[in-house]
Design an enzyme around this catalytic site. Sequence first.
Site, PDB file in Angstrom:
ATOM      1  N   VAL A  10       0.773  -1.001  -0.093  1.00 27.32           N
ATOM      2  CA  VAL A  10      -0.034   0.006  -0.065  1.00 27.32           C
ATOM      3  C   VAL A  10       1.008   1.235   0.134  1.00 27.32           C
ATOM      4  CG1 VAL A  10      -1.614   1.341   1.365  1.00 27.32           C
ATOM      5  CG2 VAL A  10      -1.960  -1.023   1.071  1.00 27.32           C
ATOM      6  N   GLU A  52       5.933   3.642   7.840  1.00 27.78           N
ATOM      7  CA  GLU A  52       6.608   2.555   8.497  1.00 27.78           C
ATOM      8  C   GLU A  52       5.681   1.330   8.086  1.00 27.78           C
ATOM      9  OE1 GLU A  52       9.323   2.757   9.871  1.00 27.78           O
ATOM     10  OE2 GLU A  52       9.381   5.080   9.888  1.00 27.78           O
ATOM     11  N   CYS A 100       4.038  -5.344  13.994  1.00 32.39           N
ATOM     12  CA  CYS A 100       5.038  -5.312  13.058  1.00 32.39           C
ATOM     13  C   CYS A 100       6.325  -5.901  13.431  1.00 32.39           C
ATOM     14  CB  CYS A 100       5.032  -3.996  12.581  1.00 32.39           C
ATOM     15  SG  CYS A 100       5.237  -2.838  13.873  1.00 32.39           S
TER      16      CYS A 100
END
Length: 541
Positions: free
Chosen positions: A269, A293, A327
């Site tokens: 994205v 990020e 993440c």
Amino acid sequence: MARGFFNVPKAVNEPVKGYAPGSPEREELLATYKTMFQQNIDIPMHINGKEIRTGNTKNITPPHDHKHIVGQYHIADKSHIDTAISTALAAREAWSSVSWMERASIFLKAAELLAGPYRAKMNAATMIAQSKNVHQAEIDASCEMIDFFRFNVSYMTDIFKDQPASSPGIWNRVEYRPLEGFVYAISPFNFTSIAANLPAAAALMGNVVVWKPSDHQAYSAQVIVDLFKEAGLPDGVINVVYGDPVMISDTVLASRNFSGLHFTGSTHVFKNLWKQIGNNIHHYKTYPRIVGETGGKDFIWAHNSSNPLQVATAIVRGSFEYQGQKCSAASRAYIPQSLWEAVKKHIIAQTKEIKMGSPEDPSNFVNAVIHEGSFDKIASHIDAAKADKEVEIIVGGNHDKSVGYFIEPTVILTKSPTYATMTAELFGPVMTVYVYEDAAWEASLKLVDESTEFALTGAVFSTDRYIVEKASKILENAAGNFYINDKPTGAVVGQQPFGGARASGTNDKAGSAQNLLRWTSVRLIKETFVSPTDFKYPFLG
Ligand code: NAD
């Protein structure tokens, strides 16, 4: 108007509450959870401080109980996005020129409100809509968000204090202006604190913002909106919109006044948004700042000098906390042959102790993954591993979406360092282990470095300092957050500024002065006290 060089309160990390059985915080949180779970909340968009209800709504359902509806949120058409942009720009004049103390005060107040009256509400909303257990909600939705606000205020003043030298007769100064235009913040589902920080960091530096939260975080985003309002954030500074991300981004990125993207989410994205910004570059008034990020494939590497129980514990905590949806979560491990049997034994023993279920029951360590799409993706990889004779499932492997999106913590053993689950980000509670020959430890570090496109977090375990130093060197660019003898998750604002490079992001370190600098455009002012009156220099004589 400033009549003094003010110091801000010293930033300290918010203490993490324990929520032990019988503690008052546990009772308050579980009671708040119950009340909020039974309510049906109608979540509007927020443009210019007004609640915008379009009637075009989507339901919010807890991932651990997906047939239960806890509310709806309203989604935009293009006209709402246009209004959010023009509203932000209209608010800019007052917000960009108000004294920094006023802005600091709003976010310091937000921190105190969250530490007190908003804490249970923010945590409960995060437990319900993002399926976090009590501890995971506390460290994210309360502590990290409070830390972002407090430390960013402190970093802002550090930045402002950074001033150039002045020779005799002149006065040089720099002022840290907000960007000329507005900032577009796009936040992910997995951290309530990140969702708040993406618009807040830019706003603190004097910018106005259009914020698009994740659809799967709308429920706790509403609590953030309430918090900002009570803290005194003026109307129009942060405008919140929901809806089709492609339509919203197309509209925002087409604006001549778009001046910065503050993104956290998946790599593909972000890359597409970057490309789109590049395609529009001739149209913008100023070069937009791009901060992203993004994804990771975070590693744990162990040397045969390490302690197998410590390695196994780091794997279990680092891979399975919040269902592997951090993440920073570890999802590939490299273990030496001589240590594997011991590490495996501990992993199996610890994983079998893990309870899975609703976050309402605090004894559940693992809860549900965020939505059906994510469940199906993770389950299909687990099923493929089950069917593949080349790999073995060491523990876990079951999944069930009948009530909630539950995936058992799973460890896969592979003989191939490039097996699908060794290289792709799954974002679920799945760890894949590759066992290497002890003597080939250096080659195995090269595998860690070169097997994926990501470079977010990673950990090495060894008690041998020569090995630690060598591993740190070989893996120099393999992780933006590098851990020695610790799990690769749990970064704390003010202590471990967070972010990665390569395909994992621009590494502008959330919760640091580096990040805030991206939301300013410096103006240098040189003032000469007695201006020259003759053009001729001495050398002309
Ligand atoms: P996602 O990319 O699906 O969504 C993130 C945001 O982007 C959401 O608001 C979403 O609506 C929006 N979005 C989706 N498609 C878009 C499009 N075509 N145009 C514009 N916006 C679009 O990610 P997610 O599932 O919410 O979050 C998980 C991902 O985020 C993982 O890849 C994880 O590694 C990453 N993440 C990274 C960090 C970090 O600090 N590096 C922190 C948290 C999450």
